[in-house]
Motif scaffolding. Structure first.
Motif, PDB file in Angstrom:
ATOM      1  N   VAL A 230       0.839  -1.200   0.000  1.00 19.97           N
ATOM      2  CA  VAL A 230       0.000   0.000   0.000  1.00 19.97           C
ATOM      3  C   VAL A 230       0.872   1.248   0.000  1.00 19.97           C
ATOM      4  O   VAL A 230       0.673   2.177  -0.786  1.00 19.97           O
ATOM      5  CB  VAL A 230      -0.948   0.008   1.216  1.00 19.97           C
ATOM      6  N   VAL A 231       1.867   1.263   0.898  1.00 17.54           N
ATOM      7  CA  VAL A 231       2.788   2.413   0.970  1.00 17.54           C
ATOM      8  C   VAL A 231       3.517   2.601  -0.352  1.00 17.54           C
ATOM      9  O   VAL A 231       3.643   3.724  -0.860  1.00 17.54           O
ATOM     10  CB  VAL A 231       3.815   2.199   2.111  1.00 17.54           C
ATOM     11  N   ASP A 232       3.981   1.510  -0.920  1.00 20.20           N
ATOM     12  CA  ASP A 232       4.712   1.561  -2.185  1.00 20.20           C
ATOM     13  C   ASP A 232       3.830   2.093  -3.315  1.00 20.20           C
ATOM     14  O   ASP A 232       4.247   2.945  -4.103  1.00 20.20           O
ATOM     15  CB  ASP A 232       5.223   0.165  -2.522  1.00 20.20           C
ATOM     16  N   ILE A 236       4.277   7.105  -0.883  1.00 15.78           N
ATOM     17  CA  ILE A 236       4.324   7.991   0.283  1.00 15.78           C
ATOM     18  C   ILE A 236       5.761   8.100   0.783  1.00 15.78           C
ATOM     19  O   ILE A 236       6.448   7.093   0.938  1.00 15.78           O
ATOM     20  CB  ILE A 236       3.425   7.455   1.414  1.00 15.78           C
ATOM     21  N   THR A 237       6.208   9.333   1.044  1.00 13.43           N
ATOM     22  CA  THR A 237       7.584   9.561   1.489  1.00 13.43           C
ATOM     23  C   THR A 237       7.679  10.236   2.854  1.00 13.43           C
ATOM     24  O   THR A 237       8.775  10.378   3.387  1.00 13.43           O
ATOM     25  CB  THR A 237       8.319  10.434   0.459  1.00 13.43           C
ATOM     26  N   ILE A 242       2.875   8.105   6.782  1.00 13.47           N
ATOM     27  CA  ILE A 242       2.890   6.638   6.857  1.00 13.47           C
ATOM     28  C   ILE A 242       2.274   6.166   8.177  1.00 13.47           C
ATOM     29  O   ILE A 242       1.510   5.201   8.211  1.00 13.47           O
ATOM     30  CB  ILE A 242       4.318   6.096   6.716  1.00 13.47           C
ATOM     31  N   ASN A 243       2.583   6.867   9.258  1.00 14.81           N
ATOM     32  CA  ASN A 243       2.006   6.510  10.553  1.00 14.81           C
ATOM     33  C   ASN A 243       0.494   6.714  10.564  1.00 14.81           C
ATOM     34  O   ASN A 243      -0.244   5.902  11.135  1.00 14.81           O
ATOM     35  CB  ASN A 243       2.657   7.331  11.670  1.00 14.81           C
ATOM     36  N   ARG A 244       0.019   7.785   9.933  1.00 10.75           N
ATOM     37  CA  ARG A 244      -1.434   8.008   9.839  1.00 10.75           C
ATOM     38  C   ARG A 244      -2.084   6.901   9.013  1.00 10.75           C
ATOM     39  O   ARG A 244      -3.176   6.411   9.339  1.00 10.75           O
ATOM     40  CB  ARG A 244      -1.722   9.380   9.235  1.00 10.75           C
ATOM     41  N   LEU A 263       4.421   3.511  13.935  1.00 14.62           N
ATOM     42  CA  LEU A 263       5.043   2.230  13.614  1.00 14.62           C
ATOM     43  C   LEU A 263       6.323   2.053  14.431  1.00 14.62           C
ATOM     44  O   LEU A 263       6.990   3.042  14.754  1.00 14.62           O
ATOM     45  CB  LEU A 263       5.401   2.177  12.131  1.00 14.62           C
ATOM     46  N   PRO A 264       6.672   0.824  14.783  1.00 15.24           N
ATOM     47  CA  PRO A 264       7.967   0.597  15.436  1.00 15.24           C
ATOM     48  C   PRO A 264       9.085   1.167  14.577  1.00 15.24           C
ATOM     49  O   PRO A 264       9.028   1.100  13.340  1.00 15.24           O
ATOM     50  CB  PRO A 264       8.049  -0.928  15.512  1.00 15.24           C
ATOM     51  N   ALA A 265      10.084   1.753  15.204  1.00 14.89           N
ATOM     52  CA  ALA A 265      11.162   2.426  14.473  1.00 14.89           C
ATOM     53  C   ALA A 265      11.821   1.518  13.449  1.00 14.89           C
ATOM     54  O   ALA A 265      12.148   1.949  12.336  1.00 14.89           O
ATOM     55  CB  ALA A 265      12.201   2.953  15.464  1.00 14.89           C
ATOM     56  N   ILE A 266      11.989   0.244  13.808  1.00 14.58           N
ATOM     57  CA  ILE A 266      12.669  -0.674  12.891  1.00 14.58           C
ATOM     58  C   ILE A 266      11.863  -0.894  11.611  1.00 14.58           C
ATOM     59  O   ILE A 266      12.409  -1.033  10.525  1.00 14.58           O
ATOM     60  CB  ILE A 266      12.967  -2.023  13.590  1.00 14.58           C
ATOM     61  N   VAL A 267      10.517  -0.907  11.751  1.00 16.50           N
ATOM     62  CA  VAL A 267       9.655  -1.073  10.575  1.00 16.50           C
ATOM     63  C   VAL A 267       9.736   0.164   9.693  1.00 16.50           C
ATOM     64  O   VAL A 267       9.867   0.074   8.465  1.00 16.50           O
ATOM     65  CB  VAL A 267       8.195  -1.321  11.002  1.00 16.50           C
TER      66      VAL A 267
END
Length: 278
Positions: A230-232, A236-237, A242-244, A263-267
């Motif tokens: 979905v993001v891809d 979205i940059t 992305i968090n919303r 989102l978790p930082a690693i994700v």
């Protein structure tokens, strides 16, 4: 002398079930038995019965501190500890009790039985099935869950797929459902189910970004639906955006608002590397 291992999936059983089970377990111990009990879970999920477990000789294993990837760390930690304890037990006579309703522990239960370990998983109906009962039980499962979208929906809700307990909700929906249902439902039913579950989210995407700006998003097939895709597709940059989108994705597809709105930082870092997010 016998060592009695007790492992509790604190995120998958209620306080009353923990209290009753531990009390029953301790009552059955013989004076010569060695008791090793462990409670696993995020402190926010199990804080109501941590004092009770500690007072009765169990060790509390807090798992949120090692959960940085969104995966089900509690299940993995409990499984690894159990296998380690069994393999390195100094006693030749021991038993293992797994307190969980999560079918993800069935592979562990079956492996213990394969190893000749006296194991029980009292909250799982499938763990009680003998080889002679399997066929009739499978027929019962087919009767309870017809191979339709409504049957699949009922199965997934009953097994906690659409709930906050599913910490791996951002992956490919199709493959996750296939794994959860052990290929019981046809691919066509799963795809139709995903199309239904994502309908509300898809409408929100149209409302936010406009029909003319989501051509790639509209090309995503149910079999390929995942948060990453979905993001891809939307290109979205902005991490905030992305968090919303993450909150909208979880609330509209999985039916609950995530406690942590980010989102978790690693994700987020993984997405940043893949899609060049600033």
């Amino acid at each position: 002398m016998c060592t009695r291992f007790l492992y509790i999936d604190g995120e998958n059983v209620s306080k009353m079930e923990v209290v009753n089970s531990v009390n029953s377990f301790l009552e059955l111990l013989k004076p010569s038995d060695i008791f090793v009990g462990k409670l696993y879970g995020n402190r926010d999920s199990v804080k109501a019965y941590v004092p009770f477990c500690l007072a009765n000789g169990l060790t509390y294993v807090e798992t949120s501190a090692i959960s940085v990837s969104g995966k089900n760390i509690t299940d993995m930690k409990m499984t690894v500890d159990c296998i380690f304890d069994v393999l390195y037990s100094k006693d030749s006579d021991f038993t293992v009790t797994l307190l969980s309703k999560d079918c993800d522990f069935l592979p562990l239960f079956y492996k213990l039985k394969e190893m000749g370990v006296k194991a029980e998983m009292p909250f799982s109906a499938l763990a009680q099935i003998t080889s002679f009962e399997f066929l009739s039980s499978f027929t019962k499962m087919e009767k309870n869950y017809q191979k339709t979208t409504s049957g699949l929906d009922a199965f997934l809700k009953h097994n906690g797929f659409y709930s906050p307990k599913n910490s791996d909700c951002l992956g490919n929906l199709f493959s996750k459902i296939k794994e959860k249902t052990d290929n019981f439902f046809p691919d066509s039913v799963i795809e139709e189910h995903i199309a239904i579950k994502t309908k509300k989210f898809n409408k929100s995407i149209v409302a936010i970004y406009g029909e003319n700006n989501i051509h790639e998003f509209k090309k995503i097939k149910p079999k390929d639906f995942s948060f990453e895709n979905v993001v891809d597709s939307l290109n979205i940059t902005d991490p905030n955006e992305i968090n919303r989108l993450y909150v909208s994705y979880v609330s509209k597809i999985f039916g609950y608002v995530p406690k942590n709105k980010s989102l978790p930082a690693i994700v987020l870092n993984d997405l940043a590397k893949e899609f060049a997010i600033a």
